[in-house]
Design an enzyme around this catalytic site. Sequence first.
Site, short mmCIF file in Angstrom:
data_model
loop_
_atom_site.label_atom_id
_atom_site.label_comp_id
_atom_site.label_asym_id
_atom_site.label_seq_id
_atom_site.Cartn_x
_atom_site.Cartn_y
_atom_site.Cartn_z
N ASP A 7 0.57 -1.17 0.02
CA ASP A 7 -0.20 0.10 0.16
C ASP A 7 1.09 1.35 0.11
O ASP A 7 2.05 1.07 -0.15
CB ASP A 7 -0.91 -0.07 1.33
CG ASP A 7 -0.30 0.13 2.57
OD1 ASP A 7 1.14 0.21 2.54
OD2 ASP A 7 -1.23 0.22 3.43
N HIS A 8 0.40 2.71 0.11
CA HIS A 8 1.22 3.57 0.10
C HIS A 8 2.16 3.85 1.15
O HIS A 8 3.34 4.25 1.30
CB HIS A 8 0.10 4.87 0.24
CG HIS A 8 -0.73 4.69 1.68
ND1 HIS A 8 -1.85 3.86 1.48
CD2 HIS A 8 -0.68 5.46 2.75
CE1 HIS A 8 -2.35 3.94 2.76
NE2 HIS A 8 -1.68 5.04 3.37
N CYS A 64 3.34 -3.07 4.18
CA CYS A 64 2.43 -1.94 4.40
C CYS A 64 3.08 -1.10 5.43
O CYS A 64 4.56 -1.23 5.61
CB CYS A 64 1.03 -2.60 4.92
SG CYS A 64 0.87 -3.53 6.31
N GLY A 65 2.36 -0.36 6.23
CA GLY A 65 3.10 0.40 7.15
C GLY A 65 3.72 -0.20 8.21
O GLY A 65 5.06 -0.15 8.38
N THR A 66 2.92 -1.18 8.91
CA THR A 66 3.48 -2.08 9.80
C THR A 66 3.66 -3.48 9.43
O THR A 66 4.59 -4.35 10.43
CB THR A 66 2.51 -2.08 11.01
OG1 THR A 66 1.22 -2.55 10.30
CG2 THR A 66 2.25 -0.53 11.52
N GLY A 67 3.07 -3.75 8.59
CA GLY A 67 3.38 -5.21 8.07
C GLY A 67 1.90 -6.10 8.78
O GLY A 67 1.87 -7.24 8.25
N GLY A 69 -1.61 -5.46 8.96
CA GLY A 69 -2.52 -5.46 7.85
C GLY A 69 -2.34 -6.46 6.74
O GLY A 69 -3.35 -7.39 6.46
N HIS A 97 11.85 -22.96 9.55
CA HIS A 97 10.79 -23.63 10.46
C HIS A 97 9.36 -23.62 9.74
O HIS A 97 8.43 -24.26 9.75
CB HIS A 97 10.78 -22.94 11.85
CG HIS A 97 11.88 -23.29 12.61
ND1 HIS A 97 12.00 -23.24 14.12
CD2 HIS A 97 13.02 -24.12 12.35
CE1 HIS A 97 13.00 -23.61 14.48
NE2 HIS A 97 13.80 -24.25 13.38
N ARG A 131 10.07 -32.28 12.13
CA ARG A 131 8.80 -31.93 12.92
C ARG A 131 8.01 -30.64 12.42
O ARG A 131 7.21 -30.22 12.67
CB ARG A 131 9.42 -31.81 14.28
CG ARG A 131 10.27 -30.56 14.50
CD ARG A 131 10.94 -30.63 15.99
NE ARG A 131 11.46 -29.42 16.20
CZ ARG A 131 12.82 -29.36 15.88
NH1 ARG A 131 13.56 -30.32 14.92
NH2 ARG A 131 13.53 -28.11 16.12
N HIS A 132 8.84 -29.56 11.74
CA HIS A 132 8.21 -28.64 11.22
C HIS A 132 7.25 -28.66 10.26
O HIS A 132 6.30 -28.21 9.80
CB HIS A 132 9.38 -27.59 10.65
CG HIS A 132 10.37 -27.26 11.76
ND1 HIS A 132 10.10 -26.60 12.87
CD2 HIS A 132 11.66 -27.81 11.71
CE1 HIS A 132 11.17 -26.51 13.59
NE2 HIS A 132 12.18 -27.32 13.04
N ARG A 135 4.09 -29.92 11.65
CA ARG A 135 3.28 -28.75 12.16
C ARG A 135 2.48 -28.06 11.07
O ARG A 135 1.40 -27.60 11.14
CB ARG A 135 4.30 -27.76 12.93
CG ARG A 135 4.57 -28.47 14.10
CD ARG A 135 5.83 -27.66 14.83
NE ARG A 135 6.39 -28.57 15.96
CZ ARG A 135 7.58 -28.32 16.38
NH1 ARG A 135 8.63 -27.68 15.98
NH2 ARG A 135 7.89 -29.15 17.46
C1 RB5 Z 1 -1.97 2.60 6.40
O1 RB5 Z 1 -2.26 3.72 6.86
C2 RB5 Z 1 -1.63 1.62 7.39
O2 RB5 Z 1 -2.79 1.38 8.32
C3 RB5 Z 1 -1.18 0.39 6.64
O3 RB5 Z 1 -0.16 0.58 5.81
C4 RB5 Z 1 -0.69 -0.78 7.56
O4 RB5 Z 1 0.02 -0.32 8.53
C5 RB5 Z 1 -2.05 -1.38 8.30
O5 RB5 Z 1 -1.70 -2.73 8.97
#
Ligand code: RB5
Length: 151
Positions: A7-8, A64-67, A69, A97, A131-132, A135
Site C-alpha cells: 500500500d502507500h 504495508c506500514g507495519t506489516g 494488515g 521452520h 517436525r516442522h 506442524r
Molecule cells: C495505512 O495507513 C496503514 O494502516 C497500513 O499501511 C498498515 O500499517 C496496516 O496494517
Amino acid sequence: MFLIASDHGGLPMKERIVDCLRQRGIEVRDLGTTNDDSVDYPDFGEKVARAVSRGEAEKGILVCGTGIGMSIVANKFPGVRAALIWDEFTAQMAKEHNNANIVVLGGRVQTSELACRMIGIWLDGVFEGGRHQQRLDKIARIEEDLLAGKL
Ligand code: RB5
C-alpha cells in the site's frame, strides 16, 4: 514467479526491494500500488496472496506500514504461510521452520536495507522439514476443515 505489492505505507520500501531482487537476478512482478495516494492494503494483499494460494506464483512479498494488515489479509488464503519478519533471525526462521511462501514487512518500522537483507536470508534459507513439516501438515488440516465448513 515472484510477486510483490504494497500500500502507500510500504511503497518506498517496495521499490527498494524490487531493485534488490533484480540485482540478485530475480525477476519480480509488481502488482502495485504505484503512487503515494492512500489505498486500502487488503486490495493489494489479496492480489499476491490469491496468486500464491492458487499456485500461480511461487513466492510473494507484501509491504504495508507495519506489516500487520498485510499479514492478516494474506493468511486468510489457503496454503499461504505469510510471515511478518522484523530481523535476520525471524527471516531465517520464516524459511527454516515455517517454510513461508510470503514474507511481510513494515515500511514504516524497518529500514529498506534491513528489508533487503532479510529477504536475502529468507530466499537463501532451506526448510528443515521433519517436525516442522508435521506442524505445517496440521495447519493444512485445519484449513481443510474450515473449507469443509467443519469448524
Ligand atoms: C495505512 O495507513 C496503514 O494502516 C497500513 O499501511 C498498515 O500499517 C496496516 O496494517
